[in-house]
Design an enzyme around this catalytic site. Sequence first.
Site, PDB file in Angstrom:
ATOM      1  N   SER A  63      -9.626   1.685   3.515  1.00 34.26           N
ATOM      2  CA  SER A  63      -9.138   2.589   2.058  1.00 34.26           C
ATOM      3  C   SER A  63      -8.193   1.339   1.633  1.00 34.26           C
ATOM      4  O   SER A  63      -7.135   2.608   0.406  1.00 34.26           O
ATOM      5  CB  SER A  63      -8.169   3.588   2.875  1.00 34.26           C
ATOM      6  OG  SER A  63      -7.061   3.246   3.468  1.00 34.26           O
ATOM      7  N   LYS A 120       0.642  -1.170   0.068  1.00 32.16           N
ATOM      8  CA  LYS A 120       0.155  -0.353   0.124  1.00 32.16           C
ATOM      9  C   LYS A 120       0.695   1.597   0.100  1.00 32.16           C
ATOM     10  O   LYS A 120       1.721   1.059   0.519  1.00 32.16           O
ATOM     11  CB  LYS A 120      -0.704  -0.720   1.238  1.00 32.16           C
ATOM     12  CG  LYS A 120      -1.835   0.912   1.493  1.00 32.16           C
ATOM     13  CD  LYS A 120      -2.701   0.792   2.693  1.00 32.16           C
ATOM     14  CE  LYS A 120      -4.363   2.043   2.737  1.00 32.16           C
ATOM     15  NZ  LYS A 120      -4.388   2.424   4.263  1.00 32.16           N
ATOM     16  N   SER A 137      -9.812  -0.273   7.511  1.00 33.06           N
ATOM     17  CA  SER A 137      -9.159  -0.373   6.053  1.00 33.06           C
ATOM     18  C   SER A 137      -8.236  -1.811   5.514  1.00 33.06           C
ATOM     19  O   SER A 137      -8.460  -1.644   3.976  1.00 33.06           O
ATOM     20  CB  SER A 137      -8.154   0.882   6.254  1.00 33.06           C
ATOM     21  OG  SER A 137      -9.234   1.459   5.406  1.00 33.06           O
TER      22      SER A 137
HETATM   23  N1  GLN Z   1     -13.333   4.212   6.611  1.00 32.13           N
HETATM   24  C1  GLN Z   1     -12.401   4.497   7.497  1.00 32.13           C
HETATM   25  C2  GLN Z   1     -12.083   6.297   7.591  1.00 32.13           C
HETATM   26  O1  GLN Z   1     -12.383   6.617   6.429  1.00 32.13           O
HETATM   27  C3  GLN Z   1     -11.441   3.716   7.764  1.00 32.13           C
HETATM   28  C4  GLN Z   1     -10.338   4.300   6.953  1.00 32.13           C
HETATM   29  C5  GLN Z   1      -8.932   3.156   7.773  1.00 32.13           C
HETATM   30  O2  GLN Z   1      -8.948   1.928   8.254  1.00 32.13           O
HETATM   31  N2  GLN Z   1      -7.891   3.896   7.274  1.00 32.13           N
HETATM   32  O3  GLN Z   1     -11.521   6.938   8.656  1.00 32.13           O
END
Ligand code: GLN
Length: 488
Positions: free
Chosen positions: A154, A79, A178
């Site tokens: 994400s 990532k 994420s």
């Molecule tokens: N979807 C969540 C957010 O927007 C979690 C994102 C994540 O785990 N990096 O913050």
Amino acid sequence: MNHLTKLTVYEAHKMLMSREVTSLELTRAHLERIEEVEPKVCALITRTGELALKQAAEADRRIEKGEAGPLTGIPGIIKDVICTRGVPTTCGSRMLENFIPPYNAAVMEKLNSAGMVMLGKANMDEFAMGSSNENSAFFPTRNPWDLERVPGGSSGGSAASVAAREGMFSLGSDTGGSIRLPASFCNLVGLKPTYGRVSRYGLVAFASSLDQIGPFARNVTDAALVFSVIAGFDERDSTSVKAEVPDFTRSLNGDIRGMKIGVPAEYFVEGMQPGVKQAVEDSIKKLEDLGAVVDRNVSLPSTPYSLAVYYILAPSEASANLARYDGVKYGYSYTDSQNMWEVMEKTRQIGFGAEVKRRIMLGTYALSAGYYDAYYLKAQKVRTLICREFTQAFSKYDALVAPTSPGVAFKIGEKTEDPLQMYLTDVCTLPINIAGIPAISIPGGFSGGMPVGLQIMAKPFDEETLFRLAYAHEQVTGWHNKTAEISR
Ligand code: GLN
């Protein structure tokens, strides 16, 4: 060649060891596969083919010398929030579009010394803020199961690339779901480790008290192999914990007889898709058939506050962490002005996307004098309640089982207009980060042809229990063997 991309990490490792295949062959097959599907899936921000071939040649030499481990010569994807020395690390943002880290993240040091081959850096929501990959400053990634749908976020690029067979495994990061959400949307195994288990050194910070790095893989064994390499104490991360790292493959024996499992009612939220509910209930039944003792009447009453707590704490921490992007120290810098304030303002105006700005504003507001007590402090108190409920639950149960998300992957564009709808996709994953416990999402069946994720949670540093249950479930369901049409 193409068939080589269908292998699991473990199968490829055995073939490398018996000299049935070389890492160069494996790597070339994946690079070809990337050429073939990347125009459709759009999972990668940076491709590192040349580096990969060099690393593969080196891995083959190591294998010849008998110095190989389970990941030596195995091609994977990282990532783009994880610092890779000499390779751009954009975090999905214009702000870091031209940032080339002068050092490796701790997990990269570990993977490199294990002899992994890096094929590229995966697309993501900008600064890991999002649930669909649509917040990437560059392009949205598509779900290999249905190119009209999101892969989750994400870490959407990390998930899509493994589901589309571009890489054999990948790393993601999980601040509120994420890793687990994209794993569930793409029929993969995704692990969010215990907070403190994997070093955050070199992980671009989003919300430091919640962030953890973890693996994506096509089955439980592969996830355990990757996790075994990246886990462990690191003195450069002040929240890293000195805990023994067991051989996680030891718990992959299929025996879960007598294990106590709780099913928390609050995770079956209103508005949950009936097909998802059905798949999760079927999965729980499978665990029961295998001899686990299931209690379906567990309650964790503070769970519904998780969303509110998360959207105070995560933006607060983000607003502090992102203050470093001022046009001076890092990344993009607006240069058309002699006025320092204007430079700073324009840098952030142009460098950050809408969601990142929204989070910075939310966080700055919650931390400001006069609101701190009402929001930030209150959220911290509720965080303690959520933690306590988990501690109590784990005094009675070995694990808790729930859906990963109330729905399957949604259509691209479906939730972009309404941030709250987007935030709601994470209701089942957020409490885990708030409490710092480990959780895994595994293939849990299908609803309307799209994958459903089953989430298993355990007490801190008990990832072994997650792997044990996940593996047993995988053996009897075989859901992980189903692949997207594009990957057949
Ligand atoms: N979807 C969540 C957010 O927007 C979690 C994102 C994540 O785990 N990096 O913050």
